[in-house]
Design an enzyme around this catalytic site. Structure first.
Site, short mmCIF file in Angstrom:
data_model
loop_
_atom_site.label_atom_id
_atom_site.label_comp_id
_atom_site.label_asym_id
_atom_site.label_seq_id
_atom_site.Cartn_x
_atom_site.Cartn_y
_atom_site.Cartn_z
N TRP A 15 0.84 -1.21 0.00
CA TRP A 15 0.00 0.00 0.00
C TRP A 15 0.86 1.24 0.00
O TRP A 15 0.55 2.22 -0.69
CB TRP A 15 -0.97 -0.01 1.18
N ASP B 167 -1.61 6.92 6.10
CA ASP B 167 -2.62 5.94 5.71
C ASP B 167 -2.82 5.03 6.93
O ASP B 167 -1.95 4.24 7.29
CB ASP B 167 -2.13 5.13 4.50
N LYS C 287 -11.62 -2.14 7.05
CA LYS C 287 -10.77 -2.92 7.94
C LYS C 287 -11.18 -2.77 9.40
O LYS C 287 -11.11 -3.72 10.15
CB LYS C 287 -9.29 -2.50 7.80
C1 LIG Z 1 -6.81 -2.09 2.29
C2 LIG Z 1 -5.82 -0.99 2.34
C3 LIG Z 1 -5.76 0.00 1.33
C4 LIG Z 1 -6.65 -0.03 0.11
O1 LIG Z 1 -7.91 0.37 0.43
P1 LIG Z 1 -9.05 0.51 -0.70
O2 LIG Z 1 -10.17 1.05 0.13
O3 LIG Z 1 -9.28 -0.85 -1.24
O4 LIG Z 1 -8.57 1.47 -1.72
C5 LIG Z 1 -4.83 1.00 1.48
N1 LIG Z 1 -4.01 1.05 2.52
C6 LIG Z 1 -4.02 0.12 3.50
C7 LIG Z 1 -3.08 0.22 4.64
C8 LIG Z 1 -4.93 -0.93 3.44
O5 LIG Z 1 -4.96 -1.86 4.41
#
Ligand SMILES: *Cc1c(COP(=O)(O)O)cnc(C)c1O
Length: 355
Positions: free
Chosen positions: A99, A166, A190
């Site tokens: 990511w 993020d 998540k």
């Molecule tokens: C799952 C995830 C993403 C991607 O998220 P989307 O909503 O599918 O774009 C980005 N960063 C992290 C840390 C993730 O766990």
């Protein structure tokens, strides 16, 4: 048989969230209509949106300097929106996984990217700690939890430029000092709600400094000005998010959740370290509390499929590791009860006895 949900995302939600969402799909706020078929501008949904934003601020102690908005497009859209709104010329990034490297890729469309360090050399099994940040860099982007590889930044780096993070897979699992951040973002699926909504918490005075023209939808200021209702928001995920936020508050808030997460992760890591069949895949000090990655020890490799079947038969769902790591990954998000973690440990012990 009880199913224990270890999926990495979309992932486990509290029973409270699921039940209240199901009820609202049938009859929303006493309207006699489904949540799925009413105007987002009606007073019932506006109240949901406002309360959800307020509860994010309350639970995470977000100061007046920052605003909370809910957008579509996932965390992946933020990989681009963040630099588009916040980077004049240059920003620094820490490459700690898939990511993070996706975020780097998108930032390069916008400006100069200084990748200060990367753990790609060891398949992202650790968090790089010694690096220097270019002095003309405008923000430092980190990924606080690396969902795929199972590492987490237990200490937020101390740097003298604003942070951007993020937090898709560990938001609401630890307290955040927002004075250090220009922006935090997280996809909901998540640790909060069904897929479809992303939380962005952005520092208001960090906006409006870039020269590039910003199309309306890609400008955070559009959404802030309209109280996160510029266009039709993802109503169902926002409703569910509000239920989870209420449940978090009822649990005692972020610090209580953090303590429970530490206890849950310790139960599983202790077993991985004790049980001769298994071993963890990442540096011990960087182990994630959210995503626990482990594999069979080399001499027991041939038992991997057998353990997968055995665990599945015992009700352990979603523990297959990501294809880039292999083995197993058990995700222990906020909504995961310790009983499920203990059930997984028991399954590992029973499998050990058999072999
Ligand atoms: C799952 C995830 C993403 C991607 O998220 P989307 O909503 O599918 O774009 C980005 N960063 C992290 C840390 C993730 O766990």
């Amino acid at each position: 048989m009880k199913k224990h949900n270890f999926y990495a995302g979309p992932s486990i939600l509290s029973e409270y969230t699921i039940k209240n969402t199901a009820d609202a799909v049938l009859n929303f706020a006493g309207t006699g209509l489904s949540l799925l078929e009413v105007s987002h501008r009606g007073k019932e949904f506006v109240a949901v949106n406002d309360e959800a934003r307020a509860l994010v601020k309350e639970l995470l102690d977000v100061p007046e300097t920052h605003e909370v908005i809910f957008l579509g497009g996932g965390a992946s859209l933020q990989f681009y929106m963040i630099p588009f709104n916040l980077m004049k010329k240059k920003a620094s990034y820490l490459d700690t996984g898939t990511w993070a490297s996706n975020a780097i890729k998108e930032a390069k469309f916008v400006g100069e990217v200084d990748v200060v360090a990367s753990s790609a050399d060891k398949n992202y099994t650790y968090i790089p700690k010694n690096y220097t940040i270019a002095p003309d860099s405008e923000y430092f982007h980190i990924t606080t939890n690396n969902t795929i590889y199972g590492t987490e930044l237990h200490k937020i780096p101390e740097v003298n430029i604003p942070l951007v993070a993020d937090m898709s897979s560990d938001i609401f699992s630890f307290p955040v000092d927002f004075s250090k951040y220009n922006a935090v973002y997280a996809g909901a699926q998540k640790n909060l709600a069904p897929a479809g909504v992303t939380i962005i918490i952005v520092r208001k005075d960090a906006l409006g400094h870039v020269d590039r023209p910003l199309p309306t939808m890609l400008d955070y200021r559009t959404h802030i000005k309209k109280d996160s209702m510029f266009n039709t928001p993802p109503v169902l995920p926002i409703f569910s998010a509000l239920q989870t936020l209420k449940w978090y508050k009822e649990q005692g808030g972020i610090k209580v959740l953090q303590k429970k997460n530490q206890e849950k992760a310790a139960v599983l890591y202790d077993e991985i370290d004790r049980n001769k069949l298994f071993r963890g895949t990442v540096a011990v000090e960087d182990r994630s509390l959210m995503n626990v990655c482990f594999v069979m020890n080399d001499e027991y490799k041939e038992l991997e499929d057998k353990f997968a079947d055995f665990a599945k038969a015992a009700g352990m769902i979603g523990i297959k590791g990501h294809r880039s790591v292999g083995g197993f990954r058990a995700s222990l998000y906020n909504a995961m009860p310790i009983e499920s973690v203990k059930a997984l440990v028991q399954t590992m012990q029973e499998f050990e006895k058999k072999h």
